[in-house]
Every structure is written in C-alpha cells, then in structure tokens.
Motif scaffolding. Sequence first.
Motif: not given
Length: 908
Positions: A785-805
């Motif tokens: 929904g709205q504001e996806y990825g709000t909160g602290s900057s966290r590269d693992w939120a993107a890295k983990g997403t990518a590594l899950l496929g």
Amino acid sequence: MKNDAFKTLKNFDLGNGKQGNFHSLPALEKAGVGPISKLPISIRIVLESVLRNCDGKRVREEDVKLLANWNAKAPAQVEIPFVVARVVLQDFTGVPLLVDLAAMRSTVSRLGRDPKMIEPLVPVDLVVDHSVQVDFFGSGDALQKNLDLEFKRNRERYELLKWGQQAFKTFGVVPPGIGIVHQVNLEYLAKGVLQSPVSSQQSPVFYPDTLVGTDSHTTMINGLGVVGWGVGGIEAEAGMLGQPVYFLTPEVVGVNLTGAVAEGVTATDVVLHITQMLRKAKVVGKFVEFYGPGAKALAVVDRATIANMAPEYGATMGFFPIDEETVAYLRGTGRSDEHCKTFENYYKAQGLWGVPAKGDIAYSVDLDLDLSTVVPGVAGPKRPQDRINLNDLKSTFASLFSKTVPDGGYGKPADDLASKKVELSLTSENPTQNGAATIRNGSVLIAAITSCTNTSNPSVMLGAGLLAKKAVERGLKVNPAVKSSLGPGSRVVTDYLNKTGLSQYLDTLGFQTVGYGCTTCIGNSGPLHPAIEEAVTKNDLVAASVLSGNRNFEARVHQNIKANFLMSPPLVVAFALAGRVDIDLSSEPIGTGKDGAPVFLRDIWPSQKEIRDVMSTALSPEIFRKLYTDFASQNPKWNEIPGTVGDVFEWNKQSTYVQEPPFFTGFGMSAGSIGEIKGGRPLGIFGDSVTTDHISPAGAIKKASPAGKFLTEAGVAFEDFNSYGSRRGNDRIMTRGTFANVRIKNLMCPGTEGGVTMHNGTQMPIYDAAMKYAETKTPLMIFAGQEYGTGSSRDWAAKGTALLGVKAVVAQSFERIHRSNLCGMGVLPLQFPEGMTAQTLKLDGTETFDLLGLSDDIKPMSDVTLIIHRANGTEERVTLRSRIDTAIEVEYVRHGGILPYVLRQLLA
Ligand code: SF4
C-alpha cells in the motif's frame, strides 16, 4: 584545481594571515549564470559541490546552470549529481558495506587485477554504536558488563572492521563505547568547512562539509548547517567510490520560525510538534529549511534535535543556515579557534552567512510556526507523527485500547484496561527489579533515555537529571516492573552529568548508564524480566515503553511491548516514576513523597532557569578535546581484537557473521538487460506503512524462524543469536530474515502475523516459499500500500528482497531511500495509479502475473502493463508507473544493481 569552467575560483582570507581558494557562488552569480543569492542556502551548498566538481563528465556545465536557476515553484525534473565531501556509517549498515567492498576486492583479485583499485575516494568514518544491548541495567557495573557482552557477541564483525581500517587508507573507525554516530558527527567529526589536500603546485581549495550517511538520522548534522542525509548502504558505497549521489531537484519548504518556547516546553516537544505539522504538510522527498527569528534564537543543539527527525517528518533534510550560533557551537565543542575563523570567513565569502528573514529567499512552500504555541507532548503509540498533548495521553490511551485494530487501536474490551492485573514478586540480579510489582494494561515496562535525537542536547539531558534530583529528594521511587536505562550518545554527557552532580539521582532511580550507543532506540532494549515477559504474553497485555527516541514502529522497541511513546528525557523519568501511561500528569499525582503527600509533575519539573544555570557550568571545549582523542588507547577491549592484515579479506566459511555475499557471482564485464516478466507469482501482499523493519528486521532472531533454524544448525546457541542488525555481514541469515518481522501481516494469509506466505496452497515461511519458487525459476512480486519501505534506511530491505528472487515491488507509494535502494539492487519499483490498490484489484495471492513494456530502452517514470491471470481463468490488464526515476537508475537495474555497475566502471 582543474575544474574552473565558470572562472569562479577566488581567494578568501583564512583568518590566520593566509589566503585560501574557493569556488565563489557570488562570482557565479556575477557571471550571470543564475539568481543565486535568492536560492535557499541548502540548494546553494549543493550548487557549490556541482560547480566545484564540474569536469564535463561526472558533472556537466548544464548541471551547474540548471541548479543555479532552481525554480522555487517548479523545480526542473532533473537529477543532480551531488559529489559529497565525506561519508559516515554506523556499524549495522557499515559492516555489510565493508563486506561488499571486501567482496569487490576479492572479485577484482580473482580477475587478476589490483584489488587496491577498490578504495574509498572520500573520507569514510564508521562509528560502532548500534551493537550494544541493554542486558544489564540498574547497577553501576551495567555499562562494563554490556560492553563485555557486546565484544563477545560481535568479535567477528569487529575483526572485519579492523581489517578494513588497515586495508583502506581513507576508512576510519570510532570503536564501541564512544558514542552514537550522529552525536559523534556533531560533536567531533563535522568540520563545517573542508579543504582539498595541499600539494606543492596548488593552494588548497576550501569547500563546505557535506556528506551522506548510512543512517536516516544523518540529518542531525543539518542543525550545524551541513548538507547531508541518509542513503542506503548501496548508494553510500557508490558515493565513496567516486560516483555522485543522484537525486531529483527538490522542492524546498521554508519554515519561518517565530517566537520562543514557553516555560516547561522542551526541544523534544518542539520536534514532535514539527514532525506532526510537517507530516501533514506532506514534505516527503523535499528539503526543509528553517529560518526567521525563532530559528536564529535556537541553540545549535536544539536545531540538531529538530533536524534529526527529518526522516520522521518525511523530508530529505531539516536544514538550518549557518550563523554566529553555529560557530559558537564549533568553538564550544573544542574545534580550534583558527578553524572556527576560517569557517566563519568561508561562509561570509560565499554569501552564506546568517539566518535569512522572511522574504529574503524564494521557497517552494512557505510555512510558519510560532514556537510559543508548542505545548508538552508525547508521540505514539505506533508512529512518531502521532503527537498527543501530554494532558490527553490518558484519554487517548483509553480510547485506543478498545478501538479496533484497523482503526489503529488494540481491539480490547474497555473493562480490561483497569481490571486485568497481574501481581508479581520479582527477584533479579538487576538491583532495581526486586520486590512486589503489579502489571496491567498501560504499565510502563521500559523507560529509556536513549537516542541521539535527545542525548546530543544537554538541555533535555540535564532536565532529566534535575527532575530525577527533585524526585529523589521527595522520596519517589521507580516501580520494579520498569526496566530503566540511560544510553548517552557520547561520554561528554556522562562528564556533564557527573560535573553537575546529577548522575547520582539518575542512578538512584535506576537510570544508570548502560552503554554509549543506540541501545533501546534501535530495538536493543534487551530481554524483560522473564516473569514480566510471561505475564505480558500470557495475559496479552498492552504494555508500554517510554523512550526519548524517534521511532516507535511495531516490535521495534521490544517484541512484546505494543504501545511505545516517544517523549523528552525528563518525561521518560516522570513516566518511569508514575509506572503507567494511562495517567493525566496535570491532575493526578506522579507518586507519593516520603512525607506521605502526593507529588505532582509540576512539583518536580525543572524550570528553564534551573536548566540554564547548570548548563552554564557543565560544558567546556577541553572536555570535548580530551574525550575525542586517541579512541583506541581509551578502549582496551578494542585493542585486544586481532585484525587480519592484507589487501584482500580472508573469508572464513565457518563464520556466522561475515560471509562473501553472492552479488558478484558469475560477474562479467557486460551488463544484463531489462526484460519482461512472465509467470510471476506474489510472495507477499501487504497493507500501508510497511516499514524497512517489517521487511528486514534489526532486532531479535526468533528460534523457530528460518534464520533461527539456520543458526541452530550452525551450532550457535540461542543466547548467542544476537540481532539481525548485527548479522548483516552474512547474507545467508539476512535473506532468511527478509520479511521475518513478527508483526508483518501478509494479506495472502489472513489472520496471521509474521513472515508467512502461501505456496501452492500451503502456508510456510516466506523464505521457504521463495526457495521453492527459485527451484522452478519463478519470478516473484510484492504488492503493498502507501509508504512502502518507510522507516530507517536499510539496504538489506532491498538486498534481501532481491536475493529472495523478487523482481518487482508494486506499491501505492514508496519511501524515498527504499525506492532508490530497490533500483540499486536491480528490483523494479512500480506504482499503482491513484485509487488503485491490491485490494481494489481483489488480489488474494492465487494470481499469476506478466509485466510488459520493460526493455533496456525504458525511460524513467514510464508506464508498464501488468496482466493479472486469475485462478478462475480470467485476465485483467492494468497500467502501472515505473518508479525507475532517473536515467542512472535504468543503468543500475540493467546491470543487476549498483554494485556490479560500479565495479564494471572501475574495471573498464
Ligand atoms: S538508532 Fe536511534 S540513537 Fe541510533 S543513530 Fe538512529 S536515531 Fe540515533
């Protein structure tokens, strides 16, 4: 200096009898390039960087002209190549960044090239602050015991940091036990003005101190007139390897501050007020610049508190211009007189000196705040922008208690608030947790003076000390159920609390120093007393924490504490004394004094004069100089850590903390391509406000989670699991921990909480499902929904997403850093058109998806087509907007992420 395309290189008086060079903005204006003196100060500082680095390649003359003609009401939709002067890191984000640099060196070395070609091109400082946990508290030895445990838990990570210190010339480490990155930056690292290296042929060129940091609250430094903000680790890596940090020309919101705060109102109250006000004004992705007489009258520490919470109000920065107060702060914190004079002369020569008045500058949006209208408040229980007047907390909590969950409440029967009680008799080695305690809904179980937001501000820290003194003198005590702690952001705080004699009162109330680091603010609050934890979970109590932090998202502070209220340090002490949050401190006593008389908050609240009086004796430049020298010799435990030597890191396959990540597996010199997605499946469908902590939690690792099972199988005992944040050097754990927050709700599994999803009709952990999909090479998608990825900057939120496929994330809107991090990891961010959501499309997770309109030629912000194949055989086509916002992001996605992109550039 080679770049002087606009002939702006001039001299200025350094204040020590010598002259220095600088790229003059007034000269640029005189050359007719643009109306520069009307631009916001923050834009002019960025412009100086663009001007100075204009080499026709990384930065073009056109970039200078475009920014010099920044249009307040309609900023050009172009990306600015911003070359920052330096980079700061904290250890949670810094360790994985160093792991990536080490992996780059390993890759370069395997290709037969010189690994030393991977070297930060700007100074990088890493402050180890995020790892200390509050295991011990309430005693004089809590600090040492927590530090001992920190070193035991993090030895492998610290070995890597020591390797980095010797392998890279421009990489410095501030070891554990010194302070919190942003406070250390404010008090020590920031110079305000920097100079290029001196060579025999050229005089040095002076330029503004600018930076990016791998932590959202890097913006604290905006209080010192330094332009800088938080970026993901992947962007910071590119920045330190000489790539500009690209961002879209922002709107600048001017906030005209007038008036002065009233008696009884703290800097924390002001920032919570501003957070609420600016959230409403929708400043996401914009610069905010404070000006006017109210801003001019604020001390730098108050400016820094306000700047610090820019991520909470959603802005890229909360900037304060440079003036006499700024230079007074630099002088007062031990920077040399000579440097302060140069600092002052530089900004005067640039026409950047002084806080503007209304009308001096054209802003995109004009807002006003009369500081005298701010009243004491707290924010919570789930979001920092939900401010509550202090006097309304009792009624607000009661109303939220029985409000439904979708309405932001807890969905409990109203009667339970007063009637449900658990009587405990506590025994504990933590001295404050002994004796009888009653726990109920609204009980305060954690009271933490924490977070750089406040610990960098002596007025609120001394305020807490003065309140504690008055409370102790009246005979008040903290309830044994409360886990109280003090986590200063630097050792300077301890020095001034000792010097003013206030430490002893905080100690008496259980607010002993537990560590110099983020502690509870980052969720390292440590375990609750087992009997309390059991009482809370068995009775499903809505217990509370009170903290002087800036984040209170679900499960951030503690997994079993549902109501988390942000407030000033003196209020933290007050609520610890009261023991509950459902209290009206304006009319109900905080406790009973030793004379049997009720004691009210107003009886123990320190006046502004009392705070000013102690502050005048508390601080001296000598202390800052003394405490900020030679960290290693002041930290014997750091010296004991053996660091490996050599240009290439020796990976230890047995390590559960540090592993070579797979980002360069099969690395070759040619980029991949952006292609259409066929037969995609949803891994998660989420609602609004999914935070980076939901996506990649920083806190405790559950035993039964995929990461917990992995650690158990690797022979790690549960008590040594440590946190996800501390395991970010190991992709095996972080990928398993992606979407593993215990509070995340995947709408594909209605009624569940935690990181689960459906795979072919079977519910399972998200990681397990992703691995099954990987076996069939099925591309995955996330809907939100709205504001996806709000909160602290966290590269693992993107890295983990990518590594899950996951190949694409479709959301109604994205938080700024997380969106760019997704591009930085080669994951497509896509946006629903206005009014469309996963719910209006009736997605339930049984669908299959195709994404059309994707190619290497894709233009930023272009439309793509999503085809939804439903389980009943029907098909629907919808148009989504690609949130690849800039041309460089197209390149990042094409190369499979920023890391392969940068490495190819360097090797080429
Ligand atoms: S976690 Fe809290 S204390 Fe640490 S840097 Fe971030 S805001 Fe500051």
